[in-house]
Structure formats: C-alpha cells, structure tokens
Design a protein around this motif. Structure first.
Motif, PDB file in Angstrom:
ATOM      1  N   LEU A 145       0.831  -1.199   0.000  1.00 59.11           N
ATOM      2  CA  LEU A 145       0.000   0.000   0.000  1.00 59.11           C
ATOM      3  C   LEU A 145       0.865   1.249   0.000  1.00 59.11           C
ATOM      4  N   ARG A 146       0.348   2.289  -0.658  1.00 56.27           N
ATOM      5  CA  ARG A 146       1.067   3.553  -0.741  1.00 56.27           C
ATOM      6  C   ARG A 146       0.146   4.687  -0.309  1.00 56.27           C
ATOM      7  N   PHE A 147       0.716   5.621   0.425  1.00 59.82           N
ATOM      8  CA  PHE A 147      -0.012   6.821   0.825  1.00 59.82           C
ATOM      9  C   PHE A 147       0.535   7.985   0.006  1.00 59.82           C
ATOM     10  N   THR A 148      -0.217   8.407  -0.998  1.00 64.28           N
ATOM     11  CA  THR A 148       0.233   9.414  -1.941  1.00 64.28           C
ATOM     12  C   THR A 148      -0.455  10.747  -1.675  1.00 64.28           C
ATOM     13  N   ARG A 149      -0.069  11.737  -2.449  1.00 65.36           N
ATOM     14  CA  ARG A 149      -0.682  13.061  -2.304  1.00 65.36           C
ATOM     15  C   ARG A 149      -2.158  13.028  -2.716  1.00 65.36           C
ATOM     16  N   LYS A 150      -2.482  12.231  -3.700  1.00 65.11           N
ATOM     17  CA  LYS A 150      -3.888  12.091  -4.078  1.00 65.11           C
ATOM     18  C   LYS A 150      -4.687  11.440  -2.953  1.00 65.11           C
ATOM     19  N   GLY A 151      -4.130  10.406  -2.329  1.00 64.34           N
ATOM     20  CA  GLY A 151      -4.807   9.769  -1.208  1.00 64.34           C
ATOM     21  C   GLY A 151      -4.974  10.703  -0.039  1.00 64.34           C
ATOM     22  N   LEU A 152      -3.956  11.542   0.216  1.00 67.50           N
ATOM     23  CA  LEU A 152      -4.053  12.521   1.299  1.00 67.50           C
ATOM     24  C   LEU A 152      -5.156  13.534   1.033  1.00 67.50           C
ATOM     25  N   SER A 153      -5.265  13.996  -0.217  1.00 71.53           N
ATOM     26  CA  SER A 153      -6.300  14.966  -0.558  1.00 71.53           C
ATOM     27  C   SER A 153      -7.700  14.371  -0.415  1.00 71.53           C
ATOM     28  N   VAL A 154      -7.898  13.168  -0.953  1.00 76.61           N
ATOM     29  CA  VAL A 154      -9.217  12.528  -0.881  1.00 76.61           C
ATOM     30  C   VAL A 154      -9.577  12.178   0.557  1.00 76.61           C
ATOM     31  N   ALA A 155      -8.618  11.610   1.303  1.00 77.47           N
ATOM     32  CA  ALA A 155      -8.892  11.178   2.674  1.00 77.47           C
ATOM     33  C   ALA A 155      -9.160  12.366   3.588  1.00 77.47           C
ATOM     34  N   SER A 156      -8.375  13.430   3.456  1.00 78.38           N
ATOM     35  CA  SER A 156      -8.585  14.597   4.312  1.00 78.38           C
ATOM     36  C   SER A 156      -9.908  15.282   4.006  1.00 78.38           C
ATOM     37  N   THR A 157     -10.272  15.323   2.731  1.00 73.51           N
ATOM     38  CA  THR A 157     -11.558  15.932   2.383  1.00 73.51           C
ATOM     39  C   THR A 157     -12.723  15.151   2.965  1.00 73.51           C
ATOM     40  N   ALA A 158     -12.707  13.830   2.791  1.00 74.96           N
ATOM     41  CA  ALA A 158     -13.811  13.013   3.289  1.00 74.96           C
ATOM     42  C   ALA A 158     -13.865  13.010   4.808  1.00 74.96           C
ATOM     43  N   ALA A 159     -12.708  12.874   5.467  1.00 74.08           N
ATOM     44  CA  ALA A 159     -12.689  12.813   6.935  1.00 74.08           C
ATOM     45  C   ALA A 159     -13.104  14.141   7.552  1.00 74.08           C
TER      46      ALA A 159
END
Length: 316
Positions: A145-159
């Motif tokens: 698994l990788r934690f990327t900038r896209k994942g950070l943007s999507v996860a922070s927005t949803a959370a």
C-alpha cells in the motif's frame, strides 16, 4: 437439531453499548447551560451549516483541519462535558477510520502496467534522477500500500467533511429548538411558494421529524436497558436463541415507534388537523431580536469564508 452454545459471544456487551450510546442527548436540544450559541439567530446557524458543508470540500487542507479544530473547540466550549466527550470520541473514530481507508485505498495500490519503452540501462543511457526538487508524489509506503498526495487529498476531504457535518449539526440541534429551526427553514423557503412548492407541509414534516428523533433514541435505549436488566445468561444460549432475542429487540423497537406515531397522529386529528397544513397555524419562532451574538457570528462567518478563498490562492 441442537445448536452449539455461543460460548464467549458476549451479546450483553452489545446491548450495554447500545444503552450507553443513546444515554447522551444525541441531536437533542440542551436548554441548560445556556450559552451565547443559544441566542444566535437560527437563520445564521443554517448559513453556518451550509458553509461547513461546502468549505471543507473546496478549501485547502490546512483550512479543512482548521475547521475541524474550530468545530471541536466550539463543542468543548458549548456542550456539557459528558456530551462532548462522547460525541467527539465517536465522530473522531469514524473520521479516523475513513481517513485511513481512503488514504491507503484511493491511490494506494499501483497498477500493474509494464512500460513499453525499455529502461535507460538497456539502451546504454545513464539513469535520470527521479526528481530535481523536493517534491515527492509518494508520501509513505506500507508494504504493497502507498499513501500518496492524491490519497491525502481525498482522505482529508472526506474525513474533515464527515467530522464537520456530524458535529456542526449536533451543535446546531443542541442549541436550537425544533420550532426555531422550523422558523428558519420557512424563512428561507417562503419564495418557493410562488412556484407551487408545499412549504407548509415540508416545515410541518421537519418539525415532526425533529420531535420524533428523541422518541426513537429513547425507545432504543429503554428496550436495550430492559434486556440488560433481566441479566440473561448469554453463555448458556444457543446461536438461534441469541438471534431470536435480537430479532425480538428490533421488533419491539418498531412496535413502540409505530405506537408513538399512531398516538401523535390521533392527537393531531383530535385537534382538527385533516392533512392540509395551510389551514393550521404552526407556532414557531415569530420574532427574533438581533443581538451582539448575531453580529459576532456573522463576522466570524465572513472571516472563515474569506480565509477559505485566500487559501486557494496563497496555499498551493
């Protein structure tokens, strides 16, 4: 056919968890202690709710985290201690789980795509550096698994959006009576009457729904407490008997809720209601005085919206 006993299946913990979960006033009006938020105009509160839904989805990540911190501090200041500790704990847990799942799942698994061009070493060319600067698309790697900038943007927005929606609505309902909310909604929806929208029926449905929420939570808690008070020895029950108790629990909740709904409908019919909300007066908040709390709330709202717009240009 005899079923095997459940053994360590602690169903009593489930019912105890349900009874303690609904013990705090979730989405209920808290009259005491009275704070400045109780005196804010309900129309301003609805505008705040709209802003807290739109801004986390459109602003910078720093602004999203700031809105979460602002909502948390306001909850600690306004709500009683046993209420905000319970609500912030559960909402934070939900948002944290959502952040981890989306952060590692949005762009976490690389696609198994093979490049068509051969690597530089095959062609006799030197390996080019991956990046000439400090920018890195990959933030963290956890096995496959990788934690990327896209994942950070999507996860922070949803959370952040989940946290602000749940906690801001809880704050609004805890400091605003159903009649005040009905008045505010009706004030905003009055222009829709010119295009045939049944505003009166919508407001009446909203008012009844807000009143009915308390009954639902009370019934869920009371029925769970009734089962816990019987001190059932769950370890001696079979799986089928345990499932039957849970089914009886759900049936009892719906039976009590439908009974309350029938009593409410009968009370409305006795008072002359025949289905047309336009022929009946809905006694909501008719007057609202503008005070210092309203001006402070409007100033804070404008400041937050302005900071969100500025973050789009200066925080890149």
């Amino acid at each position: 056919m005899d079923w095997l006993p459940t053994g360590g299946f602690a169903a009593d913990k489930v019912f105890k968890l349900i009874s303690t979960t609904t013990a705090s006033p979730i989405y209920q009006f808290i009259a005491s202690p009275s704070t400045f938020l109780h005196s804010v105009d309900p129309r301003i509160k609805l505008v705040w709710l709209l802003a807290l839904v739109v801004l986390p989805a459109r602003s910078h990540i720093i602004m999203r985290v700031g809105l979460v911190i602002l909502t948390s501090l306001l909850s600690v200041w306004i709500l009683p201690k046993h209420v905000w500790m319970d609500q912030l704990g559960r909402v934070s847990l939900l948002s944290g789980v959502l952040f981890i799942m989306l952060g590692l799942g949005s762009d976490g698994i690389p696609s198994p795509v093979q490049l068509r061009t051969p690597p530089p070493a095959v062609m006799g060319l030197p390996n080019l550096p991956v990046s000439l600067g400090s920018y890195s698309y990959l933030l963290m790697k956890l096995g496959p698994l990788r934690f990327t900038r896209k994942g950070l943007s999507v996860a922070s927005t949803a959370a952040c959006l989940t946290f602000t929606i749940f906690q801001s609505s809880s704050l609004c309902l805890a400091t605003t009576t159903p009649e005040q909310l009905a008045f505010a909604m009706r004030w905003f929806m009055v222009p829709l009457t010119h295009i045939g929208v049944p505003v009166g029926e919508i407001i009446l449905t909203l008012l009844l729904s807000l009143r009915f929420i308390n009954l639902v939570f009370d019934e869920v808690r009371n029925v769970a407490l009734g089962i816990v008070s019987r001190r059932i020895n769950w370890r001696q029950l079979t799986v089928l008997e345990t499932i039957d108790i849970f089914a009886s629990y759900i049936r009892r909740i719906f039976k009590n809720i439908f009974s309350h709904a029938e009593q409410i409908s009968q009370a409305m019919i006795v008072r002359g209601f025949r289905g047309d909300s336009r022929t009946h007066k809905i006694y909501a908040l008719s007057e609202s005085s503008v005070g210092m709390a309203d001006f402070v709330s409007l100033f804070c709202l404008v400041s937050v919206i302005g900071a969100a717009f500025l973050s789009e240009y200066f925080l890149v």
